[in-house]
Design a protein around this motif. Structure first.
Motif, short mmCIF file in Angstrom:
data_model
loop_
_atom_site.label_atom_id
_atom_site.label_comp_id
_atom_site.label_asym_id
_atom_site.label_seq_id
_atom_site.Cartn_x
_atom_site.Cartn_y
_atom_site.Cartn_z
N SER A 146 0.84 -1.19 0.00
CA SER A 146 0.00 0.00 0.00
C SER A 146 0.88 1.25 0.00
N ASP A 147 0.41 2.27 -0.70
CA ASP A 147 1.12 3.55 -0.65
C ASP A 147 0.92 4.18 0.72
N THR A 148 1.88 4.97 1.10
CA THR A 148 1.73 5.74 2.34
C THR A 148 2.58 6.99 2.23
N TRP A 149 2.40 7.87 3.20
CA TRP A 149 3.12 9.14 3.22
C TRP A 149 3.89 9.20 4.52
N LEU A 193 6.49 10.10 -0.51
CA LEU A 193 5.70 8.89 -0.74
C LEU A 193 6.55 7.68 -0.42
N ALA A 212 3.94 1.07 2.60
CA ALA A 212 3.68 0.67 3.98
C ALA A 212 3.91 -0.82 4.10
#
Lengths: 254, 283
Positions: free
Chosen positions: A130-133, A143, A146
């Motif tokens: 999953s993308d996360t910040w 960016l 996760a």
């Protein structure tokens, strides 16, 4: 001598098709004269561990196959690579570091498919994280991916997988107040990938929080991880990084 | 040995020629260094230098050459002053746009390639000039926006930050379990890799609406994935709701009869299903 891949090359004669599976990723490869057709699918289980090859009749019709015009032989080299972005990992529970802590994180690897002695055809994730910040606010940060698996204090507590690489993280804290670690931003593209007899490891990371409490020295420990000094390097870092880098603590620990 | 007397002294002419040649060389140098200038000042700054520098160089060296040739520049400057006043009155708007353009170049609220909204128009910035900014709308229309308008109006830059939040507004039936709805929404976002884990998705209660509970489901994504999120998330939410039997209200209305009266309700049987030999087969 360093190996290039823990997985054997894949020979597909013209007119034939194979299905190759590694963890959650399944690859369908068909060979025609001067052309490769490759389709892929990622399954629902992120911690799947099977690695297998079987001959099949054709690529299933419900899959979109990508066609590559490539001369050369009928053999593909399938090699693991590390993620193309930093990975944010969490320890299994909130960690208060008073002087020293070590934990281990596993991250999914990317698969590079190349013609043997020829060009790279494609690269894809064996599991799409999953993308996360990671950053103090939505306006500043970067960016990242996760990691859904928690950091563990022992590497054998991590679920073994041929498509996940283990990173050893060592934190040394010289500040007077405990360092609270809820998540850590691992610079995965700057690490090397090692093969320790079927288990994948990365360069170890040593984080030294300085006495001021606001900055930290990040050292990418040269060579194979201490847990497996015999491991062979199989992939260079995607991005060059100095051996030791001083960064703001907020860019590493959250 | 001395030079013979000539009717015209050639030296000032030669000096004027040299001045013009030097000016020409400087202008060429600026043009050749445009790549370096662009690297240091950006495309907007480079455009400014490429347009203003040659004109300034020619003006200065031209005036110096005329001075060498013996022309009285005071007359020219006086005429230029009068002309400036006349031109100034005639070109107030252009001057305002020019000055606004300079302010925009200094402030840089957006750069070429950004998607902005100004004055009700949304588009990609294709050119930033002194007098105006050119946009290309998503249906491929060319829009010229005067710099003066940009200084006065509110500009929304959709490309400034790396991540954006999408707010999906929805309603669920009053009879639904809010905890179950919340879990379904969060699980839907969790199953989409483009939804950022952090900042974490939020379910925000908006109010008790006329038709149902009004909620806002806020999810973050990378700027480049925003459209994919905006199109994909509602579909996945609807699918998850359908699978879990969560009702989303349509426009139902409760009727009540004044004075305590009653409405007669008759249940009609469902219409018969059409058969193959229904007779009316059309054409």
């Amino acid at each position: 001598m360093s190996a290039t891949s823990p997985w054997p090359p894949l020979t597909v004669p013209p007119g034939s098709c194979v299905r190759w599976t590694a963890g959650s990723l399944t690859l369908w490869v068909a060979r025609a004269p001067g052309e490769w057709r490759i389709a892929s699918r990622i399954g629902p289980e992120p911690l799947a561990t099977d690695v297998s090859v079987e001959s099949i009749d054709a690529i299933p019709d419900d899959l979109d196959a990508t066609r590559f015009a490539a001369s050369g032989g009928d053999t593909l080299v399938l090699a693991p690579r590390l993620a193309d972005r930093s990975v944010v990992a969490r320890p299994e529970s909130k960690l208060y570091v008073t002087d020293r802590a070590i934990f281990f994180v596993s991250t999914p690897v990317w698969l590079q498919v190349a013609v043997q002695g020829g060009p790279t055809l494609l690269e894809l994730a064996t599991w799409r994280p999953s993308d996360t910040w990671f950053g103090p606010s939505p306006t500043s940060g970067a960016l990242a991916y996760a990691s859904r698996t928690r950091g563990r204090v022992r590497p054998d507590a991590l679920a073994p997988s041929p498509v996940r690489a283990i990173t050893r993280v060592e934190i040394q804290d010289d500040a007077s107040t405990p360092l609270v670690v809820e998540r850590i931003n691992l610079p995965i593209p700057e690490l090397r990938l090692f093969d320790a007899g079927g288990t994948l490891w990365t360069t170890s990371i040593r984080l030294h929080r300085r006495a001021d409490g606001e900055s930290a020295d990040v050292q990418l420990v040269p060579g194979p991880p201490a847990d497996h000094p015999e491991a062979l390097e199989i992939a260079a870092p995607r991005q060059a990084a100095p051996g030791t880098l001083r960064r703001a603590l907020s860019a590493l620990i959250g | 040995m001395t030079l013979p007397d000539l009717p015209i002294d050639p030296v000032p002419g030669l000096r004027a020629l040299v001045l013009l040649l030097v000016g020409g060389v400087l202008v060429r140098l600026v043009r050749r260094l445009s790549a370096v200038i662009e690297a240091r000042l950006g495309p907007q700054g480079s455009m400014l230098v490429r347009r203003i520098a040659p004109a300034t160089v020619w003006l200065l060296f031209g005036m110096a050459a005329l001075n060498e040739l013996g022309f009285d520049l005071k007359v020219l400057l006086g005429a230029a002053g009068v002309l400036t006043v006349a031109v100034g009155f005639a070109s107030q708007t252009a001057a305002s746009n020019l000055i606004s353009g300079l302010f925009l170049l200094a402030e840089r609220p957006f750069v070429i390639g950004n998607v902005i909204e100004v004055g009700g128009v949304t588009g990609e910035v294709v050119s930033i000039d002194l007098l105006s900014v050119k946009l290309r709308t998503f249906d491929n229309l060319f829009v010229r926006v005067p710099s003066e308008s940009l200084i006065k109006e509110r500009i929304t830059n959709y490309s400034h930050f790396a991540i954006r939040r999408y707010d999906l507004k929805l309603r669920v039936d009053y009879r639904e379990d809010m905890d179950k709805v919340r879990e379904l929404l969060l699980a839907t976002a969790d199953a989409m890799p483009i939804c950022l884990d952090e900042p974490a998705p939020l379910v925000i209660f908006q109010g008790f609406g006329a038709d149902g509970l009004e909620l806002q489901f806020s999810v973050w994504a990378a700027r480049e994935r925003f459209l994919e999120l905006r199109n994909g998330l509602p579909v996945k939410v609807k699918t998850a709701f359908d699978a879990a039997g969560v009702r989303m209200p349509t426009n139902e209305r409760s009727l009540s009869v004044a004075d305590g009266g009653a409405l007669a309700v008759r249940l009609e049987p469902p219409p018969p299903a059409p058969t193959e030999d229904s007779g009316d087969a059309g054409f």
